[in-house]
Design an enzyme around this catalytic site. Structure first.
Site, PDB file in Angstrom:
ATOM      1  N   SER A   1      -6.743  -3.777  -4.669  1.00 52.92           N
ATOM      2  CA  SER A   1      -5.761  -3.782  -3.574  1.00 52.92           C
ATOM      3  C   SER A   1      -4.349  -3.521  -4.101  1.00 52.92           C
ATOM      4  CB  SER A   1      -5.813  -5.112  -2.820  1.00 52.92           C
ATOM      5  OG  SER A   1      -5.477  -6.177  -3.690  1.00 52.92           O
TER       6      SER A   1
ATOM      7  N   SER B   1      -7.910 -14.559  -6.323  1.00 53.49           N
ATOM      8  CA  SER B   1      -7.851 -15.881  -5.666  1.00 53.49           C
ATOM      9  C   SER B   1      -8.389 -15.820  -4.231  1.00 53.49           C
ATOM     10  CB  SER B   1      -6.433 -16.461  -5.704  1.00 53.49           C
ATOM     11  OG  SER B   1      -5.446 -15.516  -5.359  1.00 53.49           O
TER      12      SER B   1
END
Lengths: 637, 303
Positions: free
Chosen positions: A474, A544
Site C-alpha cells: 500500500s 499492523s
C-alpha cells in the site's frame, strides 16, 4: 484456534466488559459524594435507598447527602468520614464497573494501596478551591507504584470557584508536570462538580471552555483489554486434584499467557519438563486456556508437583529467586526492620523471609529517597528480602500476578506489607538453557530530571508517532521515507521505524502469527515511545492489521502522540503493484498468514488521516500527510 | 485465534475468581465448611464448588443453620438437591431456643434473629470447630457488606471488627489464624444479583420455585407483602389475600416479603431486575429493624 471451545466464552463485539477503578482524594475532596453522584445519575441507587437518604437529610427538601450512600459503617456516618475500602457496583449498557472507594486520611494509605492493587484505572480528586495538596501527590505516587496505568484527575468543586477555566488549567498544568515523572500511560484531567453533577455523568453547560468527555463517558470508553499479559504463560498450582488412581491433575488459575494441550512445560522449582495433555473443566476439555481462567491441567509424566509450584513454558520462565528486591508499602504498626523475619505470600506459595537491606525510603510528597533502616506504618521503601525457600518471580511492571506479594507478621498473622518486585535477573530455570526471552538486570523506572516540555523547547517541536497502517504494497515504506525527507528538510528531527528493516534486528525472532504480530507491534511501539520521549518525530511502517494491536500501540505511545495514518489501498491495487512479488507467492500458498490473502486486515475505524494511496500519487499522499503532521509537530505544548 | 480477542466475559471472570477463592480455602484450611441456606446464592455457590474440585468431590461439608421458620418448599428442595449432588449436608438448629418457643412475633425480629441465626450459627461453628466458613454474601447487597473482605477475619468469639480488617491486595488472601479464630470467606463478593441470575440461566442451575411468580396467599403488613401460610399469625384486623407475587430473596417466612411480579422464568426475572427501582434486600424485614442493622448483626457474628 478459532475453533477453540473457549471461544464461546470470549467477549462478543458489543457485550459489556468490566472496568475496575479506584478513587483517591484528601479528606473532604468529595470522593464519596462523587461516587454517590455517579451511582445516582447512572440510575444505580434504588428508590428504597434514596428514601432512606431523604430520611437522613437534616432539613426536608435539602439536597441529598450523596456521601451517605457509600459510607457503610455507623462510625463513618457519625463522623462523616470514610474509614475503610467500600466496593460498589454499577453498570451501563457499555460496561460493568467495580469501584473501590478508598479513604484519604494519611493513616489509611494502606487501604488506598488495597483499592489500587486490582484497579485498571484510578480517579484522583483534587479540590479546585484548595488546589494540589500533599495528599494528592501521595495518591498519584501510590497509584503508580501499584502499577495502575491510567489516571483521571477529577478537579472537583468547580461550582465553588465559579467554573473558572483558569483555576482548572493551573491545577492541570502543575499536577501534569509533576505526575509526568510517574510515567502513567494515560493521564486525563476533567473539571467536575460532584455535588452539582457537572461533567460526572453528563456534560456541563456551565463550563463551555471544556470540550472533553464527562467522567462516566471517559470511564465507559477507555481501552483496557490490552492489559492482560498473553505472552508469558504462568500457572501457579493451587491444589493437586487426585480423586482416585485414574486421575491426577493440577488446579490453578492461568495468571498470564496462553496454554494448550501438547505444550511442553517446565515445573518449578524441580525444573522437570513434561507436556500438557488435557485442560480439564467440569464441562468439556478446553483447546486452550488464558487469564484469568481457573482450570485443571493434566501432565504427560507423573512428575512431582505440589501446591506452590509454578508451571511455565521452558523457553519463557520466571526467575527462580532466593532473594527479591521490591518496593514495599508497610501497613502495620510495628515497623519493618532489617533482620526481622516474616512470611511472604506470593502466588500460591508462602515462604519465610528475612528483611535484608532497606536501600531507601521514598518521600511520597517529593519522590526523594531518604536513608532508612526501618519502614513505619504507611511508609514506602525499597527493600531486599532474603528468602528461606525460592520464589518464582517476574518484574511487577511486566506481570502483576507474579510480581506481587504480601508480607505477613508471623506473631500477629496481620498482613503487614505489600511488595512489588523491581528486579529481574536473567537467571535460567534449573536445567534450562538460557535461550528464552530473558530480561535485563535491575529494571527499575528512574525518574528523569528532564521533562518532556523541556526537551520540546530545546528541539522546537512536539514529538509525534505517525503510525502508518495498510496492506503490504500500500506504500507504507515509500510514504514513510518520503515523509522523513520532507520533515528533515523542514528542519524537524525525525526517524523511520520500518517493519521490514526491524525484522533483521529488533524483531528478528518473530513470525507472522497473530501473537507474533502483536509482539512485533508492541516492540515497535515501545521503540517509538522512547524516541518520542527523546523528542523525535517517529514514522512507523508496519502492516499492523489488527485494531486491537493498534489500540495497544496507542496506549503504549500515549494517545496524544499517536497519529494513526491509514493507507487506504485495497487488495486489488496492492496485488497489481506487488513490488516484492509477495502476493504472487501468497496466492501460490507459499506464504502462510499473508494479510489480505490468508490473514485479515481490520480497517481503522477512526484514523487521524486516511491517504488514498491506491488511486492518488505518492507525492499527493505525502504532501497531505506532511501538512497534517507539521501542524501537530510545530507547536510544542 | 485469528482476530479474536482473548478476553473472558464478565460472568466467566467472576466464575474464575470464585473458583480460585474456593480452591484457596480448601488448600489453606483444616476444617472448612460451606454455609448452605437454600437460596439462589447457595445454589450458585454449590455449582462453583462442584466446578472448583472437578472431577473430585467437594472437600468440605455443607452446613445449614435452620431456624425452623424457613418455607416448606425450601426444606424439600434442600434435601433433594443435596442428595442429588452427593454432598455432605449438616443441619443444625438452636434447639434450646426453639424449645423455649423462640419466634419473631413474641420476641421481635432483633432477638429472634439473635437466637436462631447468630447464636445458632456460632454454636454450630464452635461444635464443628470449623476454621473457614464460606458464605454467599455479596458486597452489592448491603452497605456494610460493601466493606467486607473476601477473606474476613473473625476473633475467637466470631466477631467482626470492621475498623481493623486485614488489608487485602491483588488476589493474595491471608488465611493465617490462631487456634479458635476463624475466617469467613465470600467467593461471591464481586457478583451482583443480576449476575447470579444470569449465571443461573447460563448454567441451567435449579433454584427454589418460590423465586418464580405465582398466585400466593399473602397479607399486607407495614409496606411488605408477608406470606400468610398456615403458621403465620395474623394481627387483629389483618386479612389474607391472593396475589401474583414472587420472592426476590428467601429467608424465614415471617420476615420475608414478597414482591408483586409476573416473572415466571429465569429470563423474565433477569428482565425484571434490569428494570427494577428497588434494592434486593428491601423485602428483608430484619435489615431495617434498627439503624445499622446489618453492621450490628455482622459484628456479632451473623453473615
Amino acid at each position: 484456534m478459532a475453533t477453540g471451545r473457549t471461544g464461546a466464552d470470549a467477549v462478543q463485539a458489543r457485550e459489556p466488559d468490566l472496568l475496575r477503578f479506584t478513587t483517591a482524594g484528601s479528606v473532604d475532596d468529595g470522593k464519596s459524594t462523587l461516587i454517590g453522584r455517579l451511582l445516582h445519575d447512572a440510575g444505580a441507587i434504588y428508590e428504597d435507598q434514596l428514601a432512606a437518604l431523604r430520611g437522613k437529610a437534616p432539613v426536608a427538601g435539602a439536597a441529598l447527602d450523596l456521601a451517605l450512600v457509600t459510607d457503610g459503617l455507623r462510625a463513618e456516618r457519625e463522623q462523616g468520614i470514610t474509614i475503610d475500602v467500600a466496593y460498589r457496583y454499577f453498570a451501563t449498557p457499555r460496561r460493568r464497573f467495580i469501584i473501590a472507594d478508598t479513604p484519604g486520611h494519611v493513616q489509611y494509605t494502606r487501604n488506598m494501596a488495597t483499592g489500587a492493587s486490582t484497579a485498571d484505572l484510578a480517579v484522583i480528586l483534587i479540590d479546585a478551591q484548595l488546589g494540589i495538596q500533599t495528599q494528592s501527590k501521595r495518591h498519584a505516587f501510590i497509584v503508580s507504584l501499584l502499577g495502575v496505568p491510567r489516571v483521571v484527575v477529577a478537579v472537583n468543586k468547580m461550582d465553588l470557584v465559579g467554573y473558572d477555566a483558569a483555576v482548572f488549567e493551573r491545577i492541570r498544568d502543575e499536577y501534569g508536570a509533576w505526575a509526568a515523572r510517574l510515567g502513567f500511560a494515560d493521564l486525563v484531567f476533567i473539571p467536575i462538580s460532584a455535588l452539582a453533577g457537572d461533567n460526572v455523568v453528563t456534560g456541563s453547560g456551565r463550563m463551555p471552555w471544556y470540550d472533553g468527555p464527562s467522567l462516566l463517558t471517559h470511564l465507559e470508553h477507555v481501552y483496557v483489554a490490552g492489559d492482560a499479559n498473553l505472552i508469558d504463560f504462568r500457572f501457579p498450582v493451587q491444589r493437586v486434584v487426585r480423586p482416585d488412581q485414574s486421575f491426577r491433575g493440577y488446579a490453578g488459575q492461568v495468571v498470564s499467557g496462553v496454554v494448550r494441550p501438547g505444550d511442553e512445560v517446565v515445573v518449578l522449582p524441580s525444573g522437570l519438563r513434561t507436556r500438557v495433555t488435557r485442560i480439564v473443566t467440569r464441562g468439556p476439555d478446553l483447546d486452550y486456556a488464558f487469564p484469568p481462567q481457573s482450570v485443571t491441567l493434566c501432565l504427560a509424566d507423573d512428575v512431582d508437583v505440589s501446591r506452590g509450584d509454578m508451571i511455565a513454558h521452558p523457553r519463557n520462565v520466571p526467575v527462580v529467586e532466593r532473594s527479591v528486591e521490591a518496593m514495599v508499602v508497610w501497613m502495620a504498626d510495628a515497623p519493618l526492620a532489617e533482620g526481622r523475619t516474616y512470611m511472604i505470600k506470593h502466588t500460591t506459595r508462602t515462604v519465610k523471609a528475612a528483611c535484608g537491606k532497606i536501600a531507601y525510603r521514598v518521600n511520597p510528597d517529593t519522590l526523594h529517597r531518604e536513608q532508612a533502616t526501618e519502614l513505619g506504618l504507611n511508609e514506602i521503601g525499597r527493600v531486599r528480602m532474603t528468602l528461606y525457600q525460592p520464589l518464582f518471580v517476574d518484574e511487577y511492571r511486566k506481570n502483576r500476578a507474579t510480581g506481587s506479594f504480601v508480607l505477613i507478621d508471623p506473631a500477629t498473622n496481620a498482613t503487614a506489607g505489600a511488595g512489588m518486585t523491581i528486579d529481574r535477573r536473567a537467571s535460567p530455570a534449573p536445567g534450562d538453557v538460557a535461550d528464552g526471552l530473558q530480561v535485563a538486570t535491575n529494571v527499575f523506572r528512574q525518574a528523569s530530571r528532564v521533562d518532556a516540555a523541556e526537551r520540546a523547547r530545546v528541539l522546537g517541536q512536539a514529538p509525534l508517532t505517525v503510525w502508518l497502517t495498510g496492506l503490504s504494497g500500500s506504500g507504507k515504506s515509500t510514504v514513510a521515507h518520503a515523509l522523513e525527507r520532507r520533515l528533515i528538510d523542514a528542519g524537524r528531527a525525525c526517524f523511520v521505524l520500518d517493519g521490514d528493516n526491524l525484522r533483521h534486528g529488533l524483531t528478528r525472532d518473530l513470525g507472522f502469527t497473530p501473537q507474533a504480530r502483536r509482539e512485533n507491534v508492541r516492540r515497535v511501539a515501545e521503540a517509538a515511545k522512547l524516541m518520542n520521549d527523546a523528542g523525535l518525530v517517529v514514522v512507523t511502517a508496519l502492516i499492523s492489521p489488527y485494531e486491537e494491536d493498534r489500540a495497544m500501540a496507542r496506549e503504549i505511545i500515549g494517545p496524544e502522540r499517536f497519529f494513526e495514518t491509514y493507507l487506504a489501498a485495497g487488495v486489488d491495487a496492492c496485488e497489481r503493484r506487488d513490488p516484492k512479488g509477495l502476493y504472487a507467492k501468497a496466492r501460490r500458498g507459499e506464504i502462510p498468514d499473508f494479510t489480505g490473502i490468508s490473514a485479515p486486515y481490520e480497517v481503522p475505524a477512526a484514523p487521524a488521516i486516511e491517504l488514498a494511496t491506491g488511486t492518488e500519487s505518492v507525492e499527493q499522499s505525502v504532501e497531505a500527510l506532511f501538512a497534517a503532521v507539521l501542524r501537530r509537530v510545530a507547536q510544542p505544548r | 485465534m485469528s482476530t479474536e480477542v482473548l478476553s473472558l466475559s464478565v460472568l466467566r471472570r467472576l466464575e474464575a475468581e470464585s473458583i480460585h477463592i474456593l480452591r484457596e480455602v480448601a488448600a489453606e484450611f483444616e476444617r472448612p465448611v460451606l454455609m448452605y441456606s437454600v437460596g439462589k446464592d447457595s445454589s450458585v455457590l454449590l455449582r462453583l464448588a462442584q466446578k472448583a474440585f472437578h472431577p473430585g468431590r467437594i472437600p468440605f461439608p455443607l452446613l445449614h443453620i435452620d431456624t425452623a421458620y424457613k418455607f416448606p418448599e425450601m426444606y424439600a428442595f434442600r434435601d433433594r438437591v443435596c442428595a442429588e449432588a452427593g454432598v455432605e449436608l449438616r443441619v443444625l438448629r438452636n434447639e434450646p431456643a426453639l424449645a423455649a418457643d423462640a419466634n419473631p412475633w413474641d420476641l421481635g425480629t432483633v432477638k429472634c434473629c439473635g437466637f436462631l441465626k447468630t447464636q445458632g450459627l456460632l454454636d454450630a461453628l464452635r461444635a464443628g470447630n470449623y476454621d473457614a466458613v464460606i458464605g454467599g454474601a455479596r458486597r452489592e447487597e448491603e452497605r456494610s457488606r460493601a466493606k467486607e473482605r473476601i477473606f474476613s477475619f473473625r476473633d475467637r468469639h466470631g466477631q467482626w471488627d470492621p475498623k481493623n480488617q486485614r488489608p487485602e491486595l491483588w488476589n493474595l488472601y491471608n488465611g493465617r489464624i490462631q487456634p479458635g479464630e476463624s475466617m469467613r470467606v465470600f467467593p461471591l463478593s464481586n457478583w451482583t444479583e443480576v449476575d447470579v441470575w444470569r449465571y443461573v440461566a447460563q448454567e441451567g442451575i435449579e433454584v427454589v420455585p418460590l423465586y418464580f411468580a405465582t398466585e400466593r396467599e399473602v397479607v399486607r403488613r407495614g409496606g411488605q407483602i408477608i406470606p400468610a401460610g398456615a403458621k403465620t399469625r395474623l394481627l387483629p384486623g389483618e386479612r389474607s389475600e391472593r396475589l401474583l407475587v414472587r420472592y426476590r430473596t428467601l429467608g424465614c417466612y415471617p420476615c420475608t416479603g414478597a414482591v408483586a411480579s409476573s416473572a415466571r422464568t429465569v429470563g423474565e426475572i433477569i428482565t425484571e431486575l434490569e428494570q427494577t427501582r428497588f434494592s434486593e434486600r428491601v423485602t428483608r424485614v430484619i435489615d431495617h429493624d434498627q439503624d445499622g442493622s446489618m453492621e450490628q448483626k455482622k459484628r456479632e457474628g451473623y453473615f
